[in-house]
Design a protein around this motif. Structure first.
Motif, mmCIF file in Angstrom:
data_model
loop_
_atom_site.group_PDB
_atom_site.id
_atom_site.type_symbol
_atom_site.label_atom_id
_atom_site.label_comp_id
_atom_site.label_asym_id
_atom_site.label_seq_id
_atom_site.Cartn_x
_atom_site.Cartn_y
_atom_site.Cartn_z
ATOM 1 N N PHE A 1 -6.749 0.645 -12.371
ATOM 2 C CA PHE A 1 -7.181 0.682 -10.873
ATOM 3 C C PHE A 1 -5.801 0.771 -10.132
ATOM 4 N N THR A 2 -6.086 1.314 -8.747
ATOM 5 C CA THR A 2 -4.963 1.632 -7.858
ATOM 6 C C THR A 2 -4.574 0.099 -7.124
ATOM 7 N N ALA A 3 -3.427 -0.113 -6.858
ATOM 8 C CA ALA A 3 -2.979 -1.174 -5.919
ATOM 9 C C ALA A 3 -2.022 -0.578 -5.019
ATOM 10 N N VAL A 4 -1.795 -1.645 -3.761
ATOM 11 C CA VAL A 4 -0.757 -1.091 -2.811
ATOM 12 C C VAL A 4 0.422 -1.927 -2.758
ATOM 13 N N ASN A 5 1.602 -1.590 -2.684
ATOM 14 C CA ASN A 5 2.637 -2.368 -2.563
ATOM 15 C C ASN A 5 2.656 -3.161 -1.312
ATOM 16 N N ASP A 6 2.880 -4.416 -1.277
ATOM 17 C CA ASP A 6 2.551 -5.153 0.017
ATOM 18 C C ASP A 6 3.693 -4.806 0.949
ATOM 19 N N GLU A 7 4.903 -4.325 0.520
ATOM 20 C CA GLU A 7 6.099 -4.269 1.412
ATOM 21 C C GLU A 7 6.132 -2.664 1.804
ATOM 22 N N THR A 8 5.937 -1.816 0.914
ATOM 23 C CA THR A 8 6.354 -0.539 1.048
ATOM 24 C C THR A 8 5.173 0.451 1.438
ATOM 25 N N GLY A 9 3.883 -0.178 1.039
ATOM 26 C CA GLY A 9 2.487 0.763 1.348
ATOM 27 C C GLY A 9 2.305 1.677 0.193
ATOM 28 N N GLU A 10 3.244 1.843 -0.651
ATOM 29 C CA GLU A 10 3.027 2.661 -1.763
ATOM 30 C C GLU A 10 1.925 2.281 -2.840
ATOM 31 N N VAL B 1 -12.496 -3.006 -7.537
ATOM 32 C CA VAL B 1 -11.335 -3.911 -7.846
ATOM 33 C C VAL B 1 -10.818 -4.408 -6.800
ATOM 34 N N SER B 2 -10.539 -6.015 -6.771
ATOM 35 C CA SER B 2 -9.758 -6.660 -5.657
ATOM 36 C C SER B 2 -9.174 -7.692 -6.079
ATOM 37 N N GLU C 1 -12.472 -0.619 -2.061
ATOM 38 C CA GLU C 1 -12.905 0.591 -1.512
ATOM 39 C C GLU C 1 -11.747 1.853 -1.778
ATOM 40 N N LYS C 2 -10.670 1.311 -2.086
ATOM 41 C CA LYS C 2 -9.645 2.568 -2.576
ATOM 42 C C LYS C 2 -8.861 2.087 -3.692
ATOM 43 N N SER D 1 -11.253 10.296 -16.037
ATOM 44 C CA SER D 1 -12.044 9.692 -15.469
ATOM 45 C C SER D 1 -11.700 9.426 -13.985
ATOM 46 N N SER D 2 -12.558 9.660 -12.999
ATOM 47 C CA SER D 2 -12.186 9.485 -11.494
ATOM 48 C C SER D 2 -13.155 9.378 -10.566
#
Length: 366
Positions: free
Chosen positions: A18-27, A175-176, A191-192, A213-214
Motif C-alpha cells: 500500500f501507499t502512505a504519505v509522509n506526515d511532514e513532507t507529503g511525499e 488501507v488506513s 482512497e489513495k 497489480s494496480s
C-alpha cells in the motif's frame, strides 16, 4: 493451509502492500507488510533460521513466523522479525488471524513492530534483512477479490497438487492507519492507499516469479480515472504433482464492474499467454500478452531499479533459491484491453497505470 505434508514442509503467507504519505513532507511512499509461516511441525521454542551456518551444515529445516515489513524508494528497507512457534497463536479457519507478541494479522487489521540494530544485522546474516525499525497499525477493507479457480479448489488443496498456490483476496484493498519507519511518521488514506492483499502457500516457489497489480488506472480514451477497476497478474512456471508446466500466468482485469479473466486452469476459455522480462541499466520491464476466446489484454510495466528491493526468502528446505528477486511498489506503464470476436479486435480501453506492485525473479544457481 499448513496441514498434512505442508505442516512438515510448507509455508503459508499473507502479503500486503500500500501507499502512505509522509506526515511532514507529503511525499508518497509505498510500503509492504507480510506474515510468513514456515514448517510448524518442526517448531522449537526459538525460531529456526535455515540460513544459519550450523543449521545449513546439518540440514536443519527452518521453522518460524517471519514478520516482514519495509518500504520501497530512496529510503528503501527490508526488515525481518523471526518468532518461534511456541509464541504464535494461529486461528487457521476463516476468518484467519495470526498473533505473536505485538504482531497481529487478520482480514481486517494489521499491527506490529520490528526493530533491528546495525550490530544485530551484521551479527545475523541468516535474518536476510537490513537494519532499521518500523511500527504499524492498519485497518483493511478488501473491495475486490481474484479467485483463481479450480487449481485452488478444495480437492486440489486436499491433494496438495500444486507446489505453490495463490489467492488474491484483496487485489483492491482500502488501507488506513499509521506507520512509523526509521523515525519518520506516515499516514495511510483509504482512497489513495492503492492497497493490495493476497496469500501464497505450498512447499516451493515458482521460477520465474511474476507479479503485477494496480488500481491506479486512468483511461486515455475518456481521460477519466477508472474508479471501479483493478488488474492482477501472477504466476510463472507452476508445478502440478511435481511436473513443471510451460510458462503460465493467471490474471484478471476487473474493468468498471466487469471481469476479464485470463486463467490457464480454466482450459475451456482458450487462454493463451506470452510474457517476457528485460533488465536495462535503470529499469525492470515486463511485457505480458494474454488472450482468451473473448478478450485480449496487453500489458507493459516498468519500475526503476534504484527504487526496488531484492526481496529475500528461504524455502521450507532452508534453501535461498532467489538472490535477485526484484520487488517494487513504483511500477507504472500501460494496459490495453480489447474485445475479441474471432480474429477481430475492438479496443475497450487504453489505460495508464501508476502505483503498481511488481515482481520478477528466477532461481539462482544453488
Amino acid at each position: 493451509m499448513l496441514t498434512g505434508k505442508f505442516a512438515r514442509r510448507g509455508y503459508d503467507w499473507w502479503w500486503h502492500s500500500f501507499t502512505a504519505v509522509n506526515d511532514e513532507t507529503g511525499e508518497e511512499v509505498p510500503f509492504f507488510v507480510e506474515y510468513f509461516l514456515c514448517n510448524p511441525s518442526s517448531g522449537e521454542k526459538e525460531a529456526v533460521c535455515g540460513q544459519k551456518a550450523e543449521n545449513k551444515a546439518c540440514g536443519k529445516k527452518p521453522s518460524y513466523l517471519m514478520v516482514k515489513a519495509g518500504c520501497w524508494g530512496s529510503d528503501k528497507v527490508q526488515l525481518h522479525r523471526f518468532i518461534g512457534w511456541n509464541d504464535v497463536r494461529l486461528h487457521a479457519k476463516a476468518p484467519y488471524s495470526v498473533e505473536a507478541f505485538d504482531c497481529f494479522a487478520s482480514d481486517r487489521e494489521l499491527r506490529g513492530s520490528i526493530n533491528i540494530s546495525k550490530e544485530e544485522c551484521e551479527s545475523h546474516p541468516e535474518w536476510m534483512c537490513d537494519a532499521g525499525s518500523m511500527e504499524w497499525s492498519l485497518k483493511l477493507e478488501k473491495k475486490v477479490a481474484f479467485n483463481v479457480g479450480y487449481g485452488a479448489s478444495g480437492l486440489f488443496r486436499a491433494l496438495k497438487a500444486f507446489e505453490m498456490y495463490w489467492h488474491a483476496e484483496g487485489m483492491k484493498t482500502f488501507v488506513s492507519g499509521k506507520i512509523t519507519c526509521n523515525g519518520k511518521k506516515y499516514t495511510v488514506v483509504p482512497e489513495k492507499s492503492y492497497g493490495y492483499a493476497d496469500k501464497n502457500w505450498g512447499c516451493g516457489f515458482t521460477s520465474p516469479w511474476v507479479w503485477l497489480s494496480s488500481w491506479d488506472l486512468v483511461s486515455r480514451v475518456t481521460e477519466k480515472r477508472l474508479e471501479n477497476s483493478v488488474f492482477d497478474i501472477g504466476g510463472g512456471r507452476p508445478k502440478v504433482f511435481g511436473i513443471a508446466l510451460n510458462r503460465k500466468l493467471l490474471s484478471a482485469f476487473w474493468y468498471e464492474g466487469k471481469c476479464y479473466e485470463f486463467n490457464f486452469s480454466k482450459f475451456w476459455t482458450g487462454t493463451k499467454t506470452q510474457f517476457s522480462y528485460e533488465e536495462t541499466e535503470k529499469e525492470i520491464v515486463w511485457h505480458v500478452e494474454q488472450s482468451n476466446h473473448n478478450a485480449l489484454m496487453k500489458t507493459e510495466m516498468r519500475c526503476d531499479k534504484d527504487k526496488m528491493l531484492w526481496v529475500n526468502y528461504e524455502d521450507p528446505d532452508g534453501i535461498k533459491r532467489f538472490t535477485q528477486l526484484w520487488n517494487g511498489g513504483h511500477g507504472h506503464g500501460n494496459v490495453k484491453l480489447y474485445r475479441k470476436r474471432g480474429k477481430s479486435l475492438t479496443l475497450i480501453d487504453d489505460i495508464d497505470v501508476g502505483h503498481a506492485g511488481c515482481e520478477y525473479g528466477e532461481f539462482s544457481a544453488v
